[in-house]
Design a protein around this motif. Structure first.
Motif, PDB file in Angstrom:
ATOM      1  N   GLN A   5       1.079  -1.437  -0.378  1.00  0.00           N
ATOM      2  CA  GLN A   5      -0.191   0.273  -0.241  1.00  0.00           C
ATOM      3  C   GLN A   5       0.517   0.677  -0.417  1.00  0.00           C
ATOM      4  N   ALA A   6       1.991   1.370   0.714  1.00  0.00           N
ATOM      5  CA  ALA A   6       2.848   2.562   1.248  1.00  0.00           C
ATOM      6  C   ALA A   6       3.444   3.377  -0.294  1.00  0.00           C
ATOM      7  N   ASP A   7       4.271   1.774  -0.858  1.00  0.00           N
ATOM      8  CA  ASP A   7       4.353   2.064  -2.650  1.00  0.00           C
ATOM      9  C   ASP A   7       3.391   2.751  -3.217  1.00  0.00           C
ATOM     10  N   LYS A   8       2.399   2.073  -3.524  1.00  0.00           N
ATOM     11  CA  LYS A   8       1.234   2.411  -4.326  1.00  0.00           C
ATOM     12  C   LYS A   8       0.640   3.732  -4.461  1.00  0.00           C
ATOM     13  N   ILE A   9       0.636   4.274  -2.816  1.00  0.00           N
ATOM     14  CA  ILE A   9       0.008   5.548  -2.392  1.00  0.00           C
ATOM     15  C   ILE A   9       1.635   6.200  -2.763  1.00  0.00           C
ATOM     16  N   ALA A  10       2.818   6.670  -2.635  1.00  0.00           N
ATOM     17  CA  ALA A  10       4.078   6.626  -3.331  1.00  0.00           C
ATOM     18  C   ALA A  10       4.069   7.225  -4.409  1.00  0.00           C
ATOM     19  N   GLY A  11       3.644   6.241  -5.133  1.00  0.00           N
ATOM     20  CA  GLY A  11       3.652   6.260  -6.950  1.00  0.00           C
ATOM     21  C   GLY A  11       2.498   7.157  -7.299  1.00  0.00           C
ATOM     22  N   TRP A  12       1.285   7.298  -6.512  1.00  0.00           N
ATOM     23  CA  TRP A  12      -0.443   8.056  -6.953  1.00  0.00           C
ATOM     24  C   TRP A  12       0.388   8.981  -6.189  1.00  0.00           C
ATOM     25  N   MET A  13       1.078   9.796  -5.333  1.00  0.00           N
ATOM     26  CA  MET A  13       1.484  10.854  -5.343  1.00  0.00           C
ATOM     27  C   MET A  13       2.697  11.393  -6.373  1.00  0.00           C
ATOM     28  N   ASN A  14       3.974  10.562  -6.267  1.00  0.00           N
ATOM     29  CA  ASN A  14       4.794  11.051  -7.113  1.00  0.00           C
ATOM     30  C   ASN A  14       4.580  11.614  -8.829  1.00  0.00           C
ATOM     31  N   VAL A  15       3.320  11.617  -9.103  1.00  0.00           N
ATOM     32  CA  VAL A  15       3.216  11.605 -10.612  1.00  0.00           C
ATOM     33  C   VAL A  15       2.049  12.459 -10.002  1.00  0.00           C
ATOM     34  N   GLN A  16       1.624  12.965  -9.154  1.00  0.00           N
ATOM     35  CA  GLN A  16       0.268  14.196  -8.825  1.00  0.00           C
ATOM     36  C   GLN A  16       1.187  15.521  -9.397  1.00  0.00           C
ATOM     37  N   ASN A  17       0.471  16.825  -9.507  1.00  0.00           N
ATOM     38  CA  ASN A  17       0.764  18.431 -10.279  1.00  0.00           C
ATOM     39  C   ASN A  17       0.981  18.723  -9.163  1.00  0.00           C
ATOM     40  N   GLY A  18       3.320  19.430  -9.171  1.00  0.00           N
ATOM     41  CA  GLY A  18       3.121  20.395  -7.644  1.00  0.00           C
ATOM     42  C   GLY A  18       4.153  19.617  -6.884  1.00  0.00           C
ATOM     43  N   ILE A  19       3.545  17.829  -7.032  1.00  0.00           N
ATOM     44  CA  ILE A  19       4.785  16.854  -6.237  1.00  0.00           C
ATOM     45  C   ILE A  19       5.920  17.175  -6.180  1.00  0.00           C
ATOM     46  N   ASP A  20       6.821  17.737  -5.079  1.00  0.00           N
ATOM     47  CA  ASP A  20       8.513  16.930  -5.457  1.00  0.00           C
ATOM     48  C   ASP A  20       8.505  15.474  -5.150  1.00  0.00           C
ATOM     49  N   HIS A  21       8.270  15.738  -3.673  1.00  0.00           N
ATOM     50  CA  HIS A  21       9.537  14.519  -3.160  1.00  0.00           C
ATOM     51  C   HIS A  21       8.137  13.909  -2.164  1.00  0.00           C
ATOM     52  N   VAL A  22       8.083  12.468  -2.344  1.00  0.00           N
ATOM     53  CA  VAL A  22       7.512  11.921  -1.225  1.00  0.00           C
ATOM     54  C   VAL A  22       8.549  10.837  -0.615  1.00  0.00           C
ATOM     55  N   PHE A  23       8.195  10.955   1.006  1.00  0.00           N
ATOM     56  CA  PHE A  23       8.177  10.296   1.746  1.00  0.00           C
ATOM     57  C   PHE A  23       7.390   9.233   2.643  1.00  0.00           C
ATOM     58  N   ILE A  24       8.010   7.967   2.625  1.00  0.00           N
ATOM     59  CA  ILE A  24       6.382   7.588   3.511  1.00  0.00           C
ATOM     60  C   ILE A  24       6.810   5.750   4.000  1.00  0.00           C
TER      61      ILE A  24
END
Length: 142
Positions: free
Chosen positions: A57-76
Motif C-alpha cells: 500500500q505504501a508503494d502504491k501511495i508513493a507512486g500515486w503521489m509522485n505523479v500528482q501535479n506540483g508534488i516534488d518528493h514523497v516519503f512514506i
C-alpha cells in the motif's frame, strides 16, 4: 588635554558600534521576513494514517503521489504510518492533495496540522543552531 581626546575616541567608537549593530539588525530583519511563494518555493506537509498500512500500500501511495501535479518528493513510512511530501504551492495546495488522496484511497488518514505553540517554536532542527539563536535574539531586540 588628553581627557577630551579620550572622550571623543570612546564616543566615536561607541557610535560606530551602535550603527553597526543597527545595520546588522536591519539586515537580519530583511533576510528573515516571510516572502511570497514563487515557482522555487517548496512546502512540506504530512498525512498521518489512522490504520496500519502494508509495504505494498505504501508503494502504491508513493507512486500515486509522485505523479500528482506540483508534488516534488514523497516519503512514506508504513511502520510509523506517516506520509511526508514536499510540493510547490504555486501549482497545488496541501488541502487539494489531501482531498485528492482521500478520493483515491479508502484509508483513514488526515493531514497533520501543527498547533499554534508548535508553529511559534518553528523548525525543531533549526532551534538548536547558533544561527537560529542569533536571529531570534535580534528579532526580540528589534
Amino acid at each position: 588635554m588628553k581627557k577630551p581626546l579620550i572622550k571623543k575616541i570612546l564616543l566615536g567608537t561607541l557610535s560606530i558600534f551602535l550603527v553597526l549593530v543597527l545595520v546588522l539588525g536591519v539586515h537580519i530583519y530583511i533576510v528573515t521576513r516571510p516572502k511570497a511563494p514563487d515557482e522555487h518555493t517548496k512546502i512540506m506537509a504530512r498525512i498521518d494514517f489512522k490504520e496500519n498500512i502494508s509495504k505494498e500500500q505504501a508503494d502504491k501511495i508513493a507512486g500515486w503521489m509522485n505523479v500528482q501535479n506540483g508534488i516534488d518528493h514523497v516519503f512514506i513510512n508504513p511502520a510509523t504510518r506517516i506520509l511526508v511530501f514536499t510540493f510547490y504551492p504555486v501549482k497545488t495546495s496541501a488541502t487539494q492533495i489531501e482531498h485528492d488522496f482521500k478520493n483515491n484511497f479508502n484509508l483513514a488518514a488526515s493531514r497533520y496540522m501543527p498547533s499554534e505553540e508548535e508553529m511559534k517554536n518553528g523548525c525543531p532542527v533549526a532551534a538548536t543552531s547558533s544561527t537560529y539563536k542569533a536571529v531570534t535574539f535580534f528579532k526580540r531586540i528589534f
